[in-house]
Design an enzyme around this catalytic site. Sequence first.
Site, PDB file in Angstrom:
ATOM      1  N   LYS A  62       0.819  -1.223   0.000  1.00  0.00           N
ATOM      2  CA  LYS A  62       0.000   0.000   0.000  1.00  0.00           C
ATOM      3  C   LYS A  62       0.849   1.268   0.000  1.00  0.00           C
ATOM      4  O   LYS A  62       0.373   2.330  -0.391  1.00  0.00           O
ATOM      5  CB  LYS A  62      -0.981   0.000   1.182  1.00  0.00           C
TER       6      LYS A  62
ATOM      7  N   LYS B  20      -5.165  -9.508  -6.051  1.00  0.00           N
ATOM      8  CA  LYS B  20      -6.402  -9.841  -5.331  1.00  0.00           C
ATOM      9  C   LYS B  20      -7.503  -8.830  -5.613  1.00  0.00           C
ATOM     10  O   LYS B  20      -7.225  -7.648  -5.821  1.00  0.00           O
ATOM     11  CB  LYS B  20      -6.101  -9.993  -3.832  1.00  0.00           C
TER      12      LYS B  20
ATOM     13  N   LYS C  43     -11.716  -3.778  -2.628  1.00  0.00           N
ATOM     14  CA  LYS C  43     -12.783  -2.790  -2.771  1.00  0.00           C
ATOM     15  C   LYS C  43     -12.278  -1.381  -3.015  1.00  0.00           C
ATOM     16  O   LYS C  43     -13.005  -0.542  -3.514  1.00  0.00           O
ATOM     17  CB  LYS C  43     -13.766  -2.853  -1.595  1.00  0.00           C
TER      18      LYS C  43
HETATM   19  P1  ATP Z   1      -9.137  -2.445   0.701  1.00  0.00           P
HETATM   20  O1  ATP Z   1      -9.232  -2.551  -0.777  1.00  0.00           O
HETATM   21  O2  ATP Z   1      -9.605  -1.146   1.248  1.00  0.00           O
HETATM   22  O3  ATP Z   1      -7.776  -2.854   1.241  1.00  0.00           O
HETATM   23  P2  ATP Z   1     -10.380  -5.025   1.000  1.00  0.00           P
HETATM   24  O4  ATP Z   1     -11.379  -5.248  -0.090  1.00  0.00           O
HETATM   25  O5  ATP Z   1      -9.058  -5.709   0.886  1.00  0.00           O
HETATM   26  O6  ATP Z   1     -10.178  -3.494   1.265  1.00  0.00           O
HETATM   27  P3  ATP Z   1     -10.853  -5.359   3.868  1.00  0.00           P
HETATM   28  O7  ATP Z   1     -11.810  -4.467   4.542  1.00  0.00           O
HETATM   29  O8  ATP Z   1      -9.405  -5.044   4.019  1.00  0.00           O
HETATM   30  O9  ATP Z   1     -11.144  -5.473   2.305  1.00  0.00           O
HETATM   31  O10 ATP Z   1     -11.080  -6.851   4.314  1.00  0.00           O
HETATM   32  C1  ATP Z   1     -12.224  -7.410   4.904  1.00  0.00           C
HETATM   33  C2  ATP Z   1     -12.043  -8.921   4.885  1.00  0.00           C
HETATM   34  O11 ATP Z   1     -12.150  -9.401   3.541  1.00  0.00           O
HETATM   35  C3  ATP Z   1     -10.675  -9.390   5.400  1.00  0.00           C
HETATM   36  O12 ATP Z   1     -10.860 -10.542   6.196  1.00  0.00           O
HETATM   37  C4  ATP Z   1      -9.918  -9.738   4.146  1.00  0.00           C
HETATM   38  O13 ATP Z   1      -8.941 -10.738   4.356  1.00  0.00           O
HETATM   39  C5  ATP Z   1     -11.033 -10.249   3.253  1.00  0.00           C
HETATM   40  N1  ATP Z   1     -10.708 -10.074   1.830  1.00  0.00           N
HETATM   41  C6  ATP Z   1     -10.448  -8.905   1.207  1.00  0.00           C
HETATM   42  N2  ATP Z   1     -10.213  -9.104  -0.107  1.00  0.00           N
HETATM   43  C7  ATP Z   1     -10.310 -10.451  -0.305  1.00  0.00           C
HETATM   44  C8  ATP Z   1     -10.166 -11.292  -1.463  1.00  0.00           C
HETATM   45  N3  ATP Z   1      -9.884 -10.786  -2.646  1.00  0.00           N
HETATM   46  N4  ATP Z   1     -10.361 -12.619  -1.307  1.00  0.00           N
HETATM   47  C9  ATP Z   1     -10.671 -13.146  -0.089  1.00  0.00           C
HETATM   48  N5  ATP Z   1     -10.816 -12.413   1.026  1.00  0.00           N
HETATM   49  C10 ATP Z   1     -10.639 -11.083   0.938  1.00  0.00           C
END
Ligand code: ATP
Length: 326
Positions: free
Chosen positions: A111, A192, A195
């Site tokens: 990040k 990955k 969001k």
């Molecule tokens: P950001 O893009 O803001 O980093 P994010 O989509 O990665 O957000 P988080 O709020 O960080 O989401 O994560 C919430 C949960 O979703 C965490 O347990 C994280 O491990 C899981 N998660 C996030 N992205 C994935 C993915 N692509 N596949 C599986 N699990 C995920």
Amino acid sequence: MTRVFSGIKPTGPVQLGNLLGALRHWVADQDEADGVFCIVDLHALTVPQDPVELRERTLELARLLLAIGIDPERSILFVQSHLSEHAELSWILECTASFGELRRMTQFKDKSDGAEFVSAGLFTYPALMAADILLYDTDRVPVGDDQRQHLELARDLAIRFNGRYGDTFVVPEAAIPKIGARVMDLQHPTRKMSKSEDSPQGTILVLDDLDAVAKKIKRAVTDTDTEVRFDPEHKPGVSNLLSILSACTGEDPAVVADRFTRYGDLKAACAEAVVETLRPIQQRYRELAADPTGTKDILAAGAERARAIARPVLDRARTNLGLLAP
Ligand code: ATP
Ligand code: LTN
């Protein structure tokens, strides 16, 4: 009863990876454990946020968690910043973690890489996450695979603190699902799904129009040959679709692969499975959207119940550290 704790940032609309990697396991865990689920808005502040959007997203995320099946009668659902205990324990854990171990965190490296402004909070982020978990005497933390390293650090900090100051924290275990723990971007299957990443065609949002969901899956990038085989390293695109389909149906991706000979058929089956997974969630979300005060009341009650658990744990840490009682 086993205590389960997990968190999600209000950094954007919830995507399929959040659902398959984490959120649906939160829902399932409610049947046999004591669930505490947190919207981690302080973690969202590690990168710049628009204030109006942040507030709206926090409430929308709460509504979505309820729509997915978090049951406020059985579990605690609350907003991190509603309890000052999180920020307070975070400071204590920042003083327990070393600079070197925070510097090794791959999420920080990813990040911060290329970012114009890197906040100090982005660097100390895992200490706040450890505080979230340790405040609730947590046994198990259901998360996606990207959080494995942060969980390991939370365990190390609990063990170190207990070693220095006497038994204070429960040492938590990560619970990472076998299938769906790392849903990849449909257009860039080596990164990955996320969001906050700007990849509208590669990301499936839980509240996306269902026709658009099917289209995105049908246009997903596949691999050069034509064989349907589960092999994430050599066939990331096809393997991602197999993982998504299996996570929705509860099967094994290698077994699912044997049923298909053509990419087109795999995509059609995957699209259908995802659409049918999302349909009831969207329906329930629309019902809840009609009653915004209901969601706020649930969060207020959740914060009260969370504080009743967190406050004594923080007091225990303060006492064991040698901070003078006020
Ligand atoms: P950001 O893009 O803001 O980093 P994010 O989509 O990665 O957000 P988080 O709020 O960080 O989401 O994560 C919430 C949960 O979703 C965490 O347990 C994280 O491990 C899981 N998660 C996030 N992205 C994935 C993915 N692509 N596949 C599986 N699990 C995920
Ligand atoms: N760091 C996590 C979100 C998060 C979390 C937590 C997850 C913050 N605090 C406590 C589990 C337990 C992320 O980036 N997905």
